[in-house]
Design a protein around this motif. Sequence first.
Motif, PDB file in Angstrom:
ATOM      1  N   ASP A 165       9.207 -12.676   4.232  1.00 54.97           N
ATOM      2  CA  ASP A 165       9.810 -11.599   4.017  1.00 54.97           C
ATOM      3  C   ASP A 165      11.169 -11.559   3.481  1.00 54.97           C
ATOM      4  O   ASP A 165      11.703 -12.688   3.690  1.00 54.97           O
ATOM      5  CB  ASP A 165       9.506 -10.535   5.195  1.00 54.97           C
ATOM      6  CG  ASP A 165       9.551  -8.930   4.884  1.00 54.97           C
ATOM      7  OD1 ASP A 165      10.333  -8.698   3.921  1.00 54.97           O
ATOM      8  OD2 ASP A 165       8.902  -8.177   5.690  1.00 54.97           O
TER       9      ASP A 165
ATOM     10  N   TRP B 143      17.927  -3.222  -0.919  1.00 53.22           N
ATOM     11  CA  TRP B 143      18.146  -4.206   0.346  1.00 53.22           C
ATOM     12  C   TRP B 143      19.532  -4.796  -0.416  1.00 53.22           C
ATOM     13  O   TRP B 143      20.414  -5.097   0.613  1.00 53.22           O
ATOM     14  CB  TRP B 143      17.160  -5.063   0.350  1.00 53.22           C
ATOM     15  CG  TRP B 143      16.066  -4.554   1.517  1.00 53.22           C
ATOM     16  CD1 TRP B 143      14.868  -4.232   1.164  1.00 53.22           C
ATOM     17  CD2 TRP B 143      16.268  -4.082   2.512  1.00 53.22           C
ATOM     18  NE1 TRP B 143      14.322  -3.615   2.027  1.00 53.22           N
ATOM     19  CE2 TRP B 143      15.118  -3.598   2.999  1.00 53.22           C
ATOM     20  CE3 TRP B 143      17.288  -4.303   3.373  1.00 53.22           C
ATOM     21  CZ2 TRP B 143      15.007  -3.127   4.408  1.00 53.22           C
ATOM     22  CZ3 TRP B 143      17.005  -3.824   4.857  1.00 53.22           C
ATOM     23  CH2 TRP B 143      16.034  -3.144   5.240  1.00 53.22           C
TER      24      TRP B 143
ATOM     25  N   ASP C 152       6.887  -5.700  -3.006  1.00 49.71           N
ATOM     26  CA  ASP C 152       7.220  -4.618  -2.218  1.00 49.71           C
ATOM     27  C   ASP C 152       8.112  -3.779  -2.972  1.00 49.71           C
ATOM     28  O   ASP C 152       8.576  -4.066  -4.148  1.00 49.71           O
ATOM     29  CB  ASP C 152       7.896  -5.069  -0.820  1.00 49.71           C
ATOM     30  CG  ASP C 152       7.976  -4.175   0.133  1.00 49.71           C
ATOM     31  OD1 ASP C 152       7.250  -2.963   0.072  1.00 49.71           O
ATOM     32  OD2 ASP C 152       8.993  -4.172   0.954  1.00 49.71           O
TER      33      ASP C 152
ATOM     34  N   ARG D  11       2.355  -3.121  -3.051  1.00 50.98           N
ATOM     35  CA  ARG D  11       2.162  -1.906  -2.371  1.00 50.98           C
ATOM     36  C   ARG D  11       2.036  -0.731  -3.131  1.00 50.98           C
ATOM     37  O   ARG D  11       1.239   0.183  -2.722  1.00 50.98           O
ATOM     38  CB  ARG D  11       3.759  -1.688  -1.470  1.00 50.98           C
ATOM     39  CG  ARG D  11       3.688  -0.539  -0.511  1.00 50.98           C
ATOM     40  CD  ARG D  11       4.945  -0.688   0.248  1.00 50.98           C
ATOM     41  NE  ARG D  11       5.941  -0.190  -0.361  1.00 50.98           N
ATOM     42  CZ  ARG D  11       7.207   0.020   0.224  1.00 50.98           C
ATOM     43  NH1 ARG D  11       7.410  -0.218   1.673  1.00 50.98           N
ATOM     44  NH2 ARG D  11       8.186   0.426  -0.357  1.00 50.98           N
TER      45      ARG D  11
ATOM     46  N   ASP E 274       3.484   0.865   5.301  1.00 48.04           N
ATOM     47  CA  ASP E 274       4.277   0.949   6.579  1.00 48.04           C
ATOM     48  C   ASP E 274       3.672   2.132   7.446  1.00 48.04           C
ATOM     49  O   ASP E 274       3.973   3.088   7.851  1.00 48.04           O
ATOM     50  CB  ASP E 274       5.601   1.293   6.450  1.00 48.04           C
ATOM     51  CG  ASP E 274       6.402   0.188   5.669  1.00 48.04           C
ATOM     52  OD1 ASP E 274       6.100  -0.862   5.623  1.00 48.04           O
ATOM     53  OD2 ASP E 274       7.718   0.582   5.314  1.00 48.04           O
TER      54      ASP E 274
ATOM     55  N   HIS F 199       0.915  -8.123  10.483  1.00 53.28           N
ATOM     56  CA  HIS F 199       2.503  -7.925   9.799  1.00 53.28           C
ATOM     57  C   HIS F 199       2.896  -6.868  10.709  1.00 53.28           C
ATOM     58  O   HIS F 199       2.519  -5.662  11.000  1.00 53.28           O
ATOM     59  CB  HIS F 199       2.369  -7.527   8.434  1.00 53.28           C
ATOM     60  CG  HIS F 199       3.613  -7.402   7.838  1.00 53.28           C
ATOM     61  ND1 HIS F 199       4.700  -8.214   7.928  1.00 53.28           N
ATOM     62  CD2 HIS F 199       4.265  -6.446   7.169  1.00 53.28           C
ATOM     63  CE1 HIS F 199       5.534  -7.645   7.340  1.00 53.28           C
ATOM     64  NE2 HIS F 199       5.381  -6.638   6.837  1.00 53.28           N
TER      65      HIS F 199
HETATM   66  O1  MIG Z   1      12.404  -1.073   3.698  1.00 50.50           O
HETATM   67  O2  MIG Z   1      10.644  -6.139   3.359  1.00 50.50           O
HETATM   68  O3  MIG Z   1       6.135  -2.126   3.441  1.00 50.50           O
HETATM   69  O4  MIG Z   1       5.861  -4.512   4.702  1.00 50.50           O
HETATM   70  O5  MIG Z   1       8.375  -5.894   5.766  1.00 50.50           O
HETATM   71  C1  MIG Z   1      11.458  -1.855   4.104  1.00 50.50           C
HETATM   72  C2  MIG Z   1      10.611  -5.451   4.449  1.00 50.50           C
HETATM   73  C3  MIG Z   1      10.966  -3.232   3.285  1.00 50.50           C
HETATM   74  C4  MIG Z   1       8.393  -2.452   3.426  1.00 50.50           C
HETATM   75  C5  MIG Z   1       7.248  -3.243   3.379  1.00 50.50           C
HETATM   76  C6  MIG Z   1       7.275  -3.896   4.897  1.00 50.50           C
HETATM   77  C7  MIG Z   1       8.436  -5.041   4.533  1.00 50.50           C
HETATM   78  C8  MIG Z   1       9.628  -4.441   4.753  1.00 50.50           C
HETATM   79  N1  MIG Z   1       9.654  -3.607   3.459  1.00 50.50           N
END
Ligand code: MIG
Length: 740
Positions: free
Chosen positions: A220, A291, A327, A417, A433, A491
């Motif tokens: 991840d 992020w 993602d 996703r 999620d 997960h």
């Molecule tokens: O803001 O990468 O759906 O599976 O572990 C969360 C971190 C971002 C959302 C994904 C999830 C993943 C997570 N991501």
Amino acid sequence: MKIEKLDGSIFKVTYGKPQNPLEVVQNYHAGDSKDFSCTQEDDRLVVKDKEILITQKSEDFNGIFSVDFSCKDAHFFGFGEKMGYLDKKGRNFKMINSDFPLHTPDVDPMYISIPFFIAIFGKSAIGIFVDTTSYSFFNLREDGFTISAKDEGITIYFIYGPDVKKVIGNFTGMVGRMEMPPAWAIGYQQSRWSYSKDDAIEIAKKMRQKEIPCDVIYLDIDYMDGYRVFTWKKDFENGFSNYLHDMGFKLVTIVDPGIKIDENYDIYRSAKSMDGFVKDKEGNDFVGYVWPGRCNFPDFLRSDVREWWARSHKALFEKGIDGIWNDMNEPAIVWTDSKTRKVSELFKREIDFQILGEAKTLFLQEDAGDEILHKDDNGKVWPHYKVRNVYAYLEAMATKRAFELYRPGKRPFILTRAGFAGIQKYAAVWTGDNSSWWEHLEIEMPISMGLGLSGVAFTGADVGGFGGDANGELLARWMEMGAFFPFFRNHSAIGTARQEPWSFGEKIEEIAKKYIRLRYELFPYIYTAFYFAHKEGIPVMKPLFMLDQANTDLYSINDEFIFGDSILVAPITRPNTTWRTVYIPKDKWIDMRNGNLYEGDHVYKIDAPLDEIPVFVKDGSVIFRTDPVNYIFEKEKMNLYVDIYGNSAIGYLYEDDGETLGYKEGNYNLYEFAIGSIPGGYTIGLKALHHGYSGRYDKVWIRFLNAPRMITKVTLNGKEMTNHFEGKDLVIEFQMKDVI
Ligand code: MIG
């Protein structure tokens, strides 16, 4: 309105002047049908067959183009990924790819938009595909439905069945079907936000020590350097993946679309130099926070940007990555500079409830539909709301290209996703999620079935739940169920309780292991179901009503499903529960655990101690199994066990090398096993409908389960075979090469 009859029994109806930046419908030949028509009567559309009667009431345009239809006694299924139960009558939906991470029962929209549904009227089913990449809206009533799109017109395809299977076959023919996945992607997969390099290695070792089969480990967001996509943290030195590969694991890394604005970051600079980012209204690169902090977003609508994106994957593939996990590709934009300004303005005022309320809503993600601009290959500018729903689809297209560049000749594995109609051409889908709630364990069934009805066969949910803390019982029940989902990955989110198979003690670990091993045992059967998804678009996981679509009682069965063609799965969905009622569909079904036979079209109370999930096989089926292994292709040759349920049966078995594209050139085998009865004996007809691959199945055991004792004679392709009883089962053995 313009009505065009396409090849076969598909009609294309165009209202106004719709404009898509992208064509997702491809040429497809559907069978013709005399029973079905779409005609214009007094300026209105009438769609009908013997049972279907849909009449258009009105059309309307005020920024949104709407068409209103009336019909009687329809049930609506599909709509891609939606919360709630299978039958969507009485609901309203929006199609705007969105990241709302708390999946409450009414949350809508979700990550994926598939503006397609199946309406069933009595015995007839019809598919309705709204061919707009723009935002679309559905209102589904007892007496009709309204379809709207944020566009100056709307194109609707009416896709005839009358069988549901045929509707899905035709729809996937139009928007594309899945390719054969790499065989390892059928195996068990272990993930968590986020495994470090050392975690990944430790998990891998533990799986092997404990002989818990596992094919894939996920990395991840924390493998990256400051969340800069296509970079690595220092501790992932070259060659680190060899260690995992040597143990038979594949590695999948997450990839998010937001590019950190950072002059010292080559991926940012290269995108900037080709002016490859989406723009804001002032013509600047649009800025959103994800992020990495402040980010720009690639304009995947441009083919040169897609090619750049594909080539950027080099940094991942050269470290030995086997699959890509896309993602945040709705795209999720958690914050913008304009929100910062709004917050500071709000808090200059005296704080009251209204201000707090306004401030709170700022933290909800927005779609930025009117704020972002894209450009296509001809330089034409498109508003984000027309591109948003295909943003992930275009990203997946580019990611597939990355595999062509860096894994030539191998099958891609992409997990996404977000997506749009046809996403199955490029990627498998997980439902995002969810939470470690019993309610979510249960609702994942209709969500995945809805996706299957909408053309996406390779689907699954975070087993054990993503958010919140799992517990041992929940994990055990979810592993039992997850083993029968097309995509099988555990997960969980950062900060939640660990939920690897061994996290809740030995008893739970044993249960997890038992069902993971069963998954691997059933590989030959499951892989064949994927072949039919690839070939005909048929979902791997099916609602019960696909057995008998005119039986409206089945429309509300949301907590049982058919896996492949012959296995009925009835998971336990509540805590402290060791039994459930199971509706057994018509005909006869056999409890896979103990051979008990059930007459169908009845409800039974079925026992299910914590280490058992009720699973039934349809009488007259063939179930193909092999020996469980540590990872799918651990062994060069595999034993094949052919279990016969009932006195006559027919079954198909598909195999190929599991990793190359050779199957497209005919390098595969498709076997037919036809079982019949004669007085005192059984006949087996085994033939290769296609033979183009050397084959992995070596020794074959055909087992007639619970065979009558007086059976003495078994013939295989006319030749008498020696046979013997093992317990209650009559068994013959042979070598595949001696027969085929
Ligand atoms: O803001 O990468 O759906 O599976 O572990 C969360 C971190 C971002 C959302 C994904 C999830 C993943 C997570 N991501």
